[in-house]
Design an enzyme around this catalytic site. Structure first.
Site, PDB file in Angstrom:
ATOM      1  N   ASP A 102       0.848  -1.197   0.000  1.00  0.00           N
ATOM      2  CA  ASP A 102       0.000   0.000   0.000  1.00  0.00           C
ATOM      3  C   ASP A 102       0.883   1.246   0.000  1.00  0.00           C
ATOM      4  OD1 ASP A 102      -2.356   1.384  -0.124  1.00  0.00           O
ATOM      5  OD2 ASP A 102      -2.945   1.081   1.968  1.00  0.00           O
ATOM      6  N   GLU A 103       0.333   2.380  -0.406  1.00  0.00           N
ATOM      7  CA  GLU A 103       1.062   3.661  -0.438  1.00  0.00           C
ATOM      8  C   GLU A 103       2.358   3.537  -1.226  1.00  0.00           C
ATOM      9  OE1 GLU A 103      -0.538   6.190   0.773  1.00  0.00           O
ATOM     10  OE2 GLU A 103      -1.457   5.722   2.708  1.00  0.00           O
ATOM     11  N   GLY A 104       2.268   2.925  -2.389  1.00  0.00           N
ATOM     12  CA  GLY A 104       3.448   2.690  -3.235  1.00  0.00           C
ATOM     13  C   GLY A 104       4.228   3.959  -3.556  1.00  0.00           C
TER      14      GLY A 104
END
Ligand code: ADP
Ligand code: ZN
Length: 207
Positions: A102-104
């Site tokens: 997540d939140e790449g």
């Protein structure tokens, strides 16, 4: 089913996989578009299918180091906080079949090679992240990940001003930092018409 998710036919892909190779899925959109929700949905389905799943997110500040990913709507999934893509790779277990990230957009550029290596070794890799920063510029390394992905899902929020499809993240507090951690206290989803590019924006944007 939302039309945008109609091509998330993971079971179908798995069935037709012939050579043992993995693949890369990228989920992008503005803040509040449902990226985390969609990532969590895919990870839950993989877990129900008894696949070995590992989930990661970048450590941005202390508030972000809790061991779970969460959507704005409150859905959650366990995850391991890591500082770099190298640290992520060190944590990967050989038997893992699905890797969620997540939140790449908060990872270093090394994430692109890391993700490629994971897919090459037979893993399904799912990355969610912002495709644009608060000024509307591509948010690296998400553009590069979109290029190497086999499957891309772009989702949208609802513009808080007019109700149209929102493709932009409006920052509503004064800050020039590219990374300014916050949620609805600092950002809102806006459409192309209602989004005020940073250069034109007053110092504080009225909600
Ligand atoms: P993202 O990861 O893209 O920031 P989340 O998955 O965390 O999004 O949250 C999506 C949820 O946010 C929606 O299901 C909805 O409950 C909530 N939400 C809040 N504001 C909006 C908005 N302007 N448009 C759409 N959803 C919103
Ligand atoms: Zn609008």
């Amino acid at each position: 089913m939302v039309e945008e998710f109609a091509f998330d036919n993971t079971e179908e892909r798995r069935k037709h996989r012939q050579n043992g190779a993995g693949w890369v899925e990228v989920i992008v959109g503005s803040m509040f578009s449902g990226k985390s929700e969609e990532l969590i949905r895919r990870l839950n389905r993989a877990s129900i299918a008894r696949q070995k799943v590992q989930v990661f997110k970048p450590i941005i500040d202390a508030r972000y180091s809790v061991e779970e990913i969460a959507s704005h709507s409150g859905r959650k999934h366990l995850s391991k906080p890591v500082t770099t893509s190298a640290e992520l790779m060190e944590q990967i277990q050989p038997e893992t079949q699905v890797v969620g990230i997540d939140e790449g957009q908060f990872f270093d550029a090394g994430l692109v090679e890391a993700v490629n290596d994971l897919a090459n070794s037979g893993k399904r890799v799912i990355i969610a992240g912002l495709d644009q920063d608060y000024t509307g510029k591509p948010f690296e390394p998400m553009p590069q990940l979109l290029c190497i992905a086999e499957y891309i899902t772009k989702i949208h929020a609802i513009c808080v001003k007019c109700g149209a499809t929102a493709n932009f993240t409006q920052r509503t507090v004064e800050s020039d930092a590219r990374v300014e951690v916050g949620a609805s206290d600092k950002y809102e989803a806006r459409c192309r018409k209602c989004f005020i590019p940073h250069s034109d924006a007053p110092t504080v944007i009225e909600p």
